[in-house]
Structure formats: structure tokens, C-alpha cells
Design a protein around this motif. Structure first.
Motif, short mmCIF file in Angstrom:
data_model
loop_
_atom_site.label_atom_id
_atom_site.label_comp_id
_atom_site.label_asym_id
_atom_site.label_seq_id
_atom_site.Cartn_x
_atom_site.Cartn_y
_atom_site.Cartn_z
N VAL A 65 40.70 33.11 41.16
CA VAL A 65 40.02 34.30 41.65
C VAL A 65 40.88 35.52 41.37
CG1 VAL A 65 38.88 32.96 43.45
CG2 VAL A 65 41.00 34.17 43.99
N GLY A 94 41.40 39.97 42.24
CA GLY A 94 41.09 41.05 43.17
C GLY A 94 41.17 40.65 44.63
N THR A 152 38.54 39.69 50.64
CA THR A 152 37.49 39.66 49.62
C THR A 152 38.11 39.34 48.26
OG1 THR A 152 37.71 42.05 49.25
CG2 THR A 152 36.05 41.33 50.85
N TRP A 153 37.32 38.79 47.35
CA TRP A 153 37.82 38.44 46.02
C TRP A 153 36.64 38.32 45.05
CZ3 TRP A 153 37.81 35.22 50.26
CH2 TRP A 153 36.96 34.11 50.20
N SER A 154 36.94 38.07 43.77
CA SER A 154 35.91 37.91 42.75
C SER A 154 36.19 36.67 41.91
CB SER A 154 35.86 39.14 41.82
OG SER A 154 35.56 40.31 42.54
N ASN A 155 35.11 36.05 41.43
CA ASN A 155 35.23 34.90 40.54
C ASN A 155 35.02 35.41 39.11
OD1 ASN A 155 35.07 32.53 39.11
ND2 ASN A 155 33.53 31.55 40.44
N PRO A 156 36.06 35.42 38.28
CA PRO A 156 35.93 36.04 36.95
C PRO A 156 35.06 35.23 35.99
CG PRO A 156 38.05 34.96 37.15
CD PRO A 156 37.39 34.87 38.50
N SER A 196 32.13 35.24 48.57
CA SER A 196 33.40 35.73 48.01
C SER A 196 34.14 36.59 49.01
CB SER A 196 33.13 36.53 46.72
OG SER A 196 32.24 37.61 46.98
N SER A 197 34.00 36.26 50.27
CA SER A 197 34.75 36.95 51.34
C SER A 197 34.81 36.03 52.55
CB SER A 197 34.09 38.28 51.71
OG SER A 197 32.82 38.06 52.30
#
Length: 550
Positions: A469, A471, A484-488, A515-516
Motif C-alpha cells: 500500500v 500513502g 488511510t492508504w491506497s492500493n496502487p 482503504s481506511s
């Protein structure tokens, strides 16, 4: 019970009376200004009309504090004597009030500060134990703070040799272990382990372990709780459970179930600091190699030196020697300091050390309670500041530096610097070569910034790689933290596994498709690890992020 009025301050040579500081059972403490060298000092004065036992105890306390005062967390002694009216006095450094007992009544200490104080005072107590001494009266009001905010231990009025079976008199019940409260057993290091833990507990809780708010806190009621009641939780959400567990072990009813030494207890506190991602506080202890060589004795009883070892868990070698003075001049910095040969230790039947021939305060049968409010002030010891009072028959001259031709050891500061420089240069060179190699042979030809503080794995050809993940960030929201985060590289069926850091390591693993996630705030900082779990069982490396949560 009304407080007794302090006695009239005596006339002390080379010193001018300024004010009254506090009182104890058999002594008063006053603030004086010393003329040469000009400085404020705290002078503890024995009251008139005390018995010979109290006079012997006072003299023993002065001698013991002088031997130990080179330690950075033990109050320094500058001198001692007897006034014209035959009252004995002890000149100490002045630590401005309030002591810790008064400070915690205003507000309990933070977890960080309580850990630091416990470790620093633990080093002082461990040093006493290695010299064969038990303090027996560790409590917040016997810990002062220097102008540089360094805690120092004082009031050695009932200290005694390890193994002494005489019951302690004048100790403080709220911080005393069961065996001391009942007068059973010999003086042992586990007595001080308990009292130090009870003191740290008090700093955090704002009250002694077995005092009850708005309850019966008479001496009998407190002793009954000490003997029969488990250590109560302190009720602070920011104190880690592991911290309370360590304190509970140190305050076990059975001495055999406590930490076997203060250094073991202090190391447990250092482990808590490390788990909280704090730099562990250095632990200063008396270096204790096999220096006992009675063949090297001398006549200079004022030149006593000891080596203090600092235990730093973040250093590879974990130790360093600092020659510090107990009495007499500071040794040359390029010579290792050895304890005087005349202090070659003897052992009793129980295998405990008895290093001093002179009496100790707790051996005389009398107890010298410390002042209730303030005692002294702190700075580094200076050459020549030693009690010029009483025989020093138990101390000898400082051994000369060992002769290298005779097989002794002599350090060369220049050689040490050169070796360290060469090692550092080799490390830097290796790093530069590694970077150049990566630039020449690595994929992409550039070195970009890391995207995560977590561990990563190479993206080798042929491996079913799952991208970690990106961010990951946290935001404090009251008593919770939202991450919070993002899946690239999202794929059908992807979900996220996350865990909060705990004292013992990574906590329970949870999963979410979002994603949080929002988690409870932890003490000092809240840390979360997140990884992608792909359908079929493969997972990404973990990405970890921490948020400061004071």
C-alpha cells in the motif's frame, strides 16, 4: 501531630545562613551560602540532645554519602563537621524544592518521565548494592531534582549492609515491602527493588500503591493492604499494560518472585521505552570487575575513585567507562579508574559483600529520618570537596596507573580516535561503493525515495509480486486515530490486513476491504502496519506508519 519547631541554625565556618528548608526525625536542613567557593549549599544539622546512637548514625550517613556521591544520581557531599555548640552537620549540594513527592501532588508524571526517573535512580541504587549497601527508604520525597532536571537520591539515614538482620526503624510504610513492614528477614536488594517500583507507581498514579482515595489510610490500614491486597491498577489509559505488569512483578509479596536485582528491573523499564519507540535512558552503575587486590594499598585516604559504567542498550558495545570521584581529586581521563585496594571486599556467610569497615546508619540501631520537604542541590563534584571530618581508616590511596611493561593496561586516547576514524571511513566507503553499484546495475538507473517505512521484498522476475500500500497516513481525532492508504495495483478480491503495534510486538491481525480504519489512540504514539492480501493467499510487504499521540 503538630510539627516541631526547627532549632536555631548553627554558625558554620565559611558559610552564611539564608533560610530553613525542612526537618526530619533527628535533623533539620538549612540553606546556607558558602563564601569560598561562593555557592548555595544545603546543610543538614543534627539536633541537640540526641543519643550516641543517632550521632553514630549521622556520622555513618555522612561517610556513606561521601563514598557514593560521585554517582550522577546520588546527591553530592561537600563536607561535614561539628559546630561550636557540638551539633554535627553535613554539607551537601542544594537542589531547589520541590522534591518529587511535592511535585506529584500537583500533577502525576508522564509515562516518559516516570521511566527516565526509574532508570536513573535505579542506577544509583544498583551502585549501592554493588557496594554491599541497601538504602531501605526509597520514596518520592527522598528524590530531589537538580537545576538541570536530573533526579538524585538522598537521605541514607537507615541504610545498612546487605544481610543485616536488625529491623529497620523510621522507614516509610507506603513504599515499604511486606517483609520490611513486618520486620522479618535480613536486609536484601529485593527490598529496594520493591520500594523503587512503588515509587515509580506513585509518580504515575499520584498516590502510593496501597493508599485509597477518600479511604482509611492509617498506618495499620496501609500495612494490611501491603500484606494482603494485590497491586491495584492505577487507572491511567496511557500507561501501557506491560508497564503495570513490570511494576506488579517488582512489587510481588514474595521477594523471590520480584526481579532479582535493581538492574534487572531497570532493564525491563528500558525495554518498555524501546517498545514505545523512545531512546532507552542510560543506566549508570558501579563497574564491578575483579579489582579486589589487597596487595596494592596506600596511605592517601582522601583519594578514592570508582569507575561508573553506563549501560546504553543502543550501543553495540553497550558499555563505557567513566572515571568518577567519590572523595578526592578526579583522575586523569586517560587512566582507567580502579576502586581503592583498601576496599577489597569481604564476604559474609550468605555470600554477600561487606566492603566497609565503618558503621552504616542502619547498623547503629537509630534511624535518622530525612526532612519532609527539601534537602539539597546538585552539580558535578569538584576536586578537593570532601568531608574533612572523622577518620577515614577504610579508604586507601588510588593505585598508580598500571605499567605497560609489567603487563598492565594503559589507554591511548589518540589510538582510540584513529581506530574509530578508520572504522567510520571504511563504513562510508562501503556505502558509497554500494550506491554506485546500484546505480550502474540496478533497474531504472536512478535511486528514488522510499515509499514506506516498512520492510520490502525485491521485485524479482517470476515472482507473483503484490505491491504494498502507498500513502499510509494517520490523523488524530480525539481519542482515536484514523489511518488511510491506497492500493496502487488493485485486483478483484483484494483485502487489507492491519495490526496495531503493542508492547510485545505487532498486535492482533485484522482485515478490512476499505482503504481506511479508525483505531483507539495509544500512549505517546499510535502505529499501524498494513499489507495487501490477494486472492490465492499471496501478500504484499507490510507498510508501517506512526502518529504522535501525546
Amino acid at each position: 501531630m503538630a510539627r516541631r519547631r526547627p532549632a536555631t541554625p548553627p554558625k558554620i565556618p565559611n558559610a552564611t545562613y539564608l533560610s530553613f528548608l525542612g526537618s526530619g526525625g533527628f535533623a533539620d536542613v538549612y540553606l546556607y551560602e558558602q563564601q569560598i567557593p561562593r555557592r548555595e549549599v544545603a546543610i543538614k544539622v543534627l539536633r541537640r540532645g540526641v543519643a550516641d546512637a543517632q550521632r553514630q548514625s549521622f556520622r555513618a550517613e555522612a561517610n556513606l554519602m561521601a563514598r557514593m556521591s560521585s554517582h550522577p544520581s546520588i546527591v553530592s557531599v561537600y563536607g561535614a563537621g561539628e559546630a561550636g555548640d557540638e551539633r554535627m552537620y553535613l554539607i551537601m549540594e542544594y537542589c531547589p524544592p520541590p522534591h518529587l513527592g511535592a511535585r506529584l501532588r500537583q500533577q502525576p508524571f508522564t509515562v516518559t518521565h516516570a521511566l527516565e526517573i526509574g532508570i536513573q535512580i535505579g542506577g544509583a541504587i544498583e551502585t549501592l548494592h554493588r557496594a554491599g549497601i541497601v538504602h531501605r527508604d526509597i520514596k518520592p520525597s527522598n528524590i530531589l531534582m537538580t537545576p538541570f532536571q536530573r533526579p538524585v537520591l538522598t537521605d541514607f539515614g537507615i541504610a545498612t549492609r546487605i544481610g543485616n538482620v536488625s529491623p529497620a526503624e523510621g522507614f516509610s510504610v507506603p513504599w515499604a515491602p511486606p517483609e520490611q513492614a513486618t520486620g522479618e528477614g535480613a536486609a536484601a536488594v529485593t527490598v529496594d527493588v520493591y520500594s523503587l517500583a512503588a515509587t515509580v507507581y506513585t509518580l504515575l498514579a499520584g498516590r502510593p500503591p496501597f493508599e485509597v482515595k477518600d479511604g482509611d489510610n492509617s498506618e495499620i490500614a496501609v500495612i494490611n493492604r501491603v500484606l494482603r491486597t494485590p497491586v491495584p491498577p492505577m487507572g491511567r489509559h496511557d500507561v501501557p499494560e506491560e508497564f503495570e505488569r513490570v511494576l506488579t512483578i517488582a512489587m510481588s509479596k514474595d521477594p523471590r518472585q520480584r526481579y532479582a536485582s535493581v538492574i534487572d528491573f531497570a532493564r525491563a523499564l528500558q525495554a518498555i521505552q524501546a517498545a514505545l519507540h523512545q531512546r532507552p535512558t542510560d543506566l549508570d552503575v558501579l563497574d564491578d570487575p575483579a579489582y579486589d587486590n589487597p596487595s596494592k594499598s596506600g596511605d592517601d585516604a582522601d583519594a578514592t575513585r570508582q569507575a561508573i559504567r553506563t549501560i546504553d542498550p543502543l550501543r553495540d558495545d553497550s558499555t563505557r567507562l567513566s572515571p568518577l570521584r567519590v572523595l578526592g581529586p578526579v583522575p586523569s581521563p586517560n587512566i582507567r579508574a580502579f576502586p581503592p585496594a583498601s576496599e577489597a571486599r569481604s564476604y559474609d556467610a550468605a555470600g554477600q559483600r561487606a566492603p566497609f569497615d565503618s558503621a552504616l546508619p542502619g547498623d547503629a540501631g537509630g534511624s535518622l529520618g530525612g526532612p519532609a520537604e527539601a534537602e539539597t542541590g546538585r552539580r558535578a563534584p569538584r576536586s578537593g570537596e570532601a568531608p574533612g571530618w572523622g577518620p577515614a581508616s577504610s579508604e586507601g590511596a588510588v593505585p598508580d596507573a598500571p605499567d605497560a611493561r609489567a603487563g598492565g593496561f594503559q589507554e591511548s586516547p589518540l589510538g582510540v580516535v584513529v581506530v574509530r576514524f578508520l572504522i567510520a571511513a571504511a563504513v562510508v566507503l562501503a556505502i558509497v561503493v554500494g550506491i554506485l553499484f546500484a546505480l550502474r546495475h540496478g533497474k531504472g538507473g536512478t535511486v528514488g525515495p522510499a515509499t514506506s517505512t516498512g520492510e520490502t521484498t525485491p521485485n524479482d522476475a517470476g515472482v507473483n509480486h503484490v505491491s504494498q500500500v502507498v500513502g499510509l497516513r494517520g490523523e488524530l481525532m480525539g481519542d482515536k486515530v484514523k489511518f488511510t492508504w491506497s492500493n496502487p495495483d488493485p485486483k478483484p478480491g483484494d483485502k487489507f490486513l492491519y495490526a496495531m503495534d503493542q508492547i510485545s510486538g505487532e498486535g492482533q491481525l485484522n482485515e478490512t476491504k476499505a482503504s481506511s480504519v479508525t483505531v483507539p489512540k495509544q500512549s505517546l504514539q499510535t502505529c499501524l502496519s498494513v499489507r495487501v492480501h490477494r486472492k490465492g493467499g499471496s501478500e504484499s510487504p507490510a507498510t508501517r506508519q506512526c502518529v504522535s499521540t501525546p
